[in-house]
Design a protein around this motif. Structure first.
Motif, PDB file in Angstrom:
ATOM      1  N   GLU A  72       0.812  -1.216   0.000  1.00 40.13           N
ATOM      2  CA  GLU A  72       0.000   0.000   0.000  1.00 40.13           C
ATOM      3  C   GLU A  72       0.847   1.268   0.000  1.00 40.13           C
ATOM      4  N   GLY A  73       2.152   1.126  -0.140  1.00 35.22           N
ATOM      5  CA  GLY A  73       3.004   2.261  -0.458  1.00 35.22           C
ATOM      6  C   GLY A  73       3.475   3.117   0.683  1.00 35.22           C
ATOM      7  N   SER A  74       3.565   2.580   1.876  1.00 34.56           N
ATOM      8  CA  SER A  74       3.977   3.401   3.013  1.00 34.56           C
ATOM      9  C   SER A  74       5.408   3.919   2.847  1.00 34.56           C
ATOM     10  N   PHE A  75       6.289   3.123   2.218  1.00 34.86           N
ATOM     11  CA  PHE A  75       7.658   3.605   2.004  1.00 34.86           C
ATOM     12  C   PHE A  75       7.672   4.778   1.028  1.00 34.86           C
ATOM     13  N   LEU A  76       6.921   4.673  -0.052  1.00 38.48           N
ATOM     14  CA  LEU A  76       6.925   5.746  -1.045  1.00 38.48           C
ATOM     15  C   LEU A  76       6.310   7.023  -0.495  1.00 38.48           C
ATOM     16  N   ARG A  77       5.334   6.892   0.384  1.00 38.63           N
ATOM     17  CA  ARG A  77       4.786   8.094   1.028  1.00 38.63           C
ATOM     18  C   ARG A  77       5.821   8.710   1.962  1.00 38.63           C
ATOM     19  N   TYR A  78       6.556   7.857   2.676  1.00 42.02           N
ATOM     20  CA  TYR A  78       7.653   8.353   3.516  1.00 42.02           C
ATOM     21  C   TYR A  78       8.687   9.065   2.653  1.00 42.02           C
ATOM     22  N   LEU A  79       9.002   8.467   1.514  1.00 42.94           N
ATOM     23  CA  LEU A  79      10.006   9.046   0.615  1.00 42.94           C
ATOM     24  C   LEU A  79       9.564  10.406   0.093  1.00 42.94           C
ATOM     25  N   ILE A  93       1.159  -6.413  -7.560  1.00 42.48           N
ATOM     26  CA  ILE A  93       0.132  -7.182  -8.272  1.00 42.48           C
ATOM     27  C   ILE A  93      -1.258  -6.965  -7.683  1.00 42.48           C
ATOM     28  N   SER A  94      -1.337  -6.318  -6.522  1.00 44.95           N
ATOM     29  CA  SER A  94      -2.616  -6.103  -5.849  1.00 44.95           C
ATOM     30  C   SER A  94      -3.213  -4.747  -6.202  1.00 44.95           C
ATOM     31  N   SER A  95      -4.382  -4.742  -6.806  1.00 48.80           N
ATOM     32  CA  SER A  95      -5.068  -3.485  -7.123  1.00 48.80           C
ATOM     33  C   SER A  95      -5.538  -2.792  -5.844  1.00 48.80           C
ATOM     34  N   THR A  96      -5.911  -3.572  -4.835  1.00 48.72           N
ATOM     35  CA  THR A  96      -6.355  -2.999  -3.558  1.00 48.72           C
ATOM     36  C   THR A  96      -5.246  -2.181  -2.920  1.00 48.72           C
ATOM     37  N   ALA A  97      -4.038  -2.736  -2.912  1.00 46.71           N
ATOM     38  CA  ALA A  97      -2.901  -2.025  -2.326  1.00 46.71           C
ATOM     39  C   ALA A  97      -2.574  -0.767  -3.120  1.00 46.71           C
ATOM     40  N   LEU A  98      -2.577  -0.868  -4.430  1.00 44.57           N
ATOM     41  CA  LEU A  98      -2.197   0.260  -5.276  1.00 44.57           C
ATOM     42  C   LEU A  98      -3.210   1.399  -5.221  1.00 44.57           C
ATOM     43  N   GLU A  99      -4.472   1.097  -5.005  1.00 43.77           N
ATOM     44  CA  GLU A  99      -5.486   2.139  -4.905  1.00 43.77           C
ATOM     45  C   GLU A  99      -5.173   3.101  -3.768  1.00 43.77           C
ATOM     46  N   ARG A 100      -4.702   2.568  -2.655  1.00 44.05           N
ATOM     47  CA  ARG A 100      -4.350   3.418  -1.509  1.00 44.05           C
ATOM     48  C   ARG A 100      -3.166   4.315  -1.844  1.00 44.05           C
ATOM     49  N   LEU A 101      -2.211   3.779  -2.564  1.00 42.14           N
ATOM     50  CA  LEU A 101      -1.029   4.567  -2.916  1.00 42.14           C
ATOM     51  C   LEU A 101      -1.364   5.631  -3.959  1.00 42.14           C
ATOM     52  N   ALA A 102      -2.138   5.256  -4.964  1.00 42.96           N
ATOM     53  CA  ALA A 102      -2.508   6.209  -6.014  1.00 42.96           C
ATOM     54  C   ALA A 102      -3.280   7.393  -5.442  1.00 42.96           C
ATOM     55  N   ALA A 103      -4.042   7.142  -4.381  1.00 40.55           N
ATOM     56  CA  ALA A 103      -4.802   8.220  -3.740  1.00 40.55           C
ATOM     57  C   ALA A 103      -3.875   9.269  -3.122  1.00 40.55           C
ATOM     58  N   SER A 104      -2.613   8.905  -2.908  1.00 42.94           N
ATOM     59  CA  SER A 104      -1.634   9.842  -2.356  1.00 42.94           C
ATOM     60  C   SER A 104      -0.945  10.659  -3.442  1.00 42.94           C
ATOM     61  N   GLY A 105      -1.309  10.417  -4.692  1.00 38.25           N
ATOM     62  CA  GLY A 105      -0.714  11.168  -5.789  1.00 38.25           C
ATOM     63  C   GLY A 105       0.589  10.587  -6.303  1.00 38.25           C
ATOM     64  N   ILE A 106       0.920   9.372  -5.886  1.00 39.03           N
ATOM     65  CA  ILE A 106       2.157   8.719  -6.324  1.00 39.03           C
ATOM     66  C   ILE A 106       1.835   7.775  -7.478  1.00 39.03           C
ATOM     67  N   ARG A 107       2.679   7.758  -8.485  1.00 36.64           N
ATOM     68  CA  ARG A 107       2.449   6.930  -9.657  1.00 36.64           C
ATOM     69  C   ARG A 107       2.503   5.440  -9.309  1.00 36.64           C
ATOM     70  N   THR A 108       1.644   4.665  -9.935  1.00 36.11           N
ATOM     71  CA  THR A 108       1.587   3.235  -9.668  1.00 36.11           C
ATOM     72  C   THR A 108       1.409   2.466 -10.973  1.00 36.11           C
TER      73      THR A 108
END
Length: 248
Positions: A72-79, A93-108
């Motif tokens: 779900e991208g916690s490292f990339l949000r930290y970065l 490979i998980s769309s569920t995980a990537l949805e949370r990261l994409a909501a932060s404005g980070i490319r997925t």
């Protein structure tokens, strides 16, 4: 008991005994997508971890960073907060995980496991991160070779350390297999490395290890000191900085 908990050594020993004797987690889930749906629903997503700090601090200025198996991208949000000069991209490979990261404005990008990474990620990457990923993969060798095909300057791999003292004690005195940062079910981790095993494994794959550091998320000063002094024995998780030998 409260008095004993104030003594660092006794507090650590008490925690270790609970870990040595506790049953293995066997809460079944259908697949990796279900796994992330469960984690998101139960709010069991990663907090800021020591490995984030270690990797972010080692990145060259203005690095392009591909996080393979980003969850779900916690490292990339930290970065994005702590190294805004770096350009992060999450892949899983998980769309569920990537949805949370994409909501932060980070490319997925959702990974297609039937295609090689070099077919899906055509940009040049300074750094590729595999954070707590290869222990979940049957053919970890092929996955790392795919990462090498991307020709990054640096590769960061973090894994649980199967040689951690607690795991040795759990097997010896508890008669139970180590629980290596597993959340729901023992089948989550299907590959295991000690520090020595990983050194040999990396060499076979044609990688040079630049650095091996302990990930220390516990606040105890004694644990931090021991983990940094001898990661092979006292670190539950380790962070490797590597490169293909041709770039070493």
């Amino acid at each position: 008991m409260k008095i004993l908990n104030k003594i660092p050594v006794l507090r650590i020993l008490s925690r270790y005994w609970r870990e040595i004797t506790r049953p293995a987690p066997l809460q079944e889930f259908e697949d990796y997508e279900t796994y992330w749906q469960m984690r998101v629903q139960e709010q069991r997503t990663a907090k800021e971890m020591d490995r984030y700090r270690l990797i972010a601090g080692a990145l060259p200025i203005n690095s392009s960073v591909l996080d393979v198996g980003c969850g779900e991208g916690s490292f990339l949000r930290y970065l994005s907060r702590n190294r805004p000069d770096c350009n992060g991209h999450g892949a899983d490979i998980s769309s569920t995980a990537l949805e949370r990261l994409a909501a932060s404005g980070i490319r997925t990008t959702q990974i297609n496991p039937r295609k090689r990474l070099v077919e899906q990620f055509t940009e040049d990457w300074d750094v590729v991160v595999l954070m707590e990923v290869i222990e979940h993969v049957v053919d970890a060798e092929d996955l790392v070779r795919q990462v090498i095909e991307l020709a990054p300057r640096r590769i960061f791999i973090t894994i649980p350390n199967a040689g951690f003292l607690l795991h040795r004690l759990r097997l010896m005195f508890g008669g139970r297999f180590p629980i290596t940062t597993i959340i729901y079910h023992m089948r989550e981790h299907i590959r295991f490395w000690t520090v020595k095993d990983f050194e040999q494994w990396a060499a076979v794959l044609g990688m040079h290890i630049h650095n091996c550091q302990a990930q220390v998320d516990k606040p105890d000063r004694l644990i931090r000191w021991l983990s940094n002094w001898c990661p092979a024995l006292f670190a539950a998780q380790v962070v490797y900085e590597l490169s293909p030998n041709v770039q070493a």
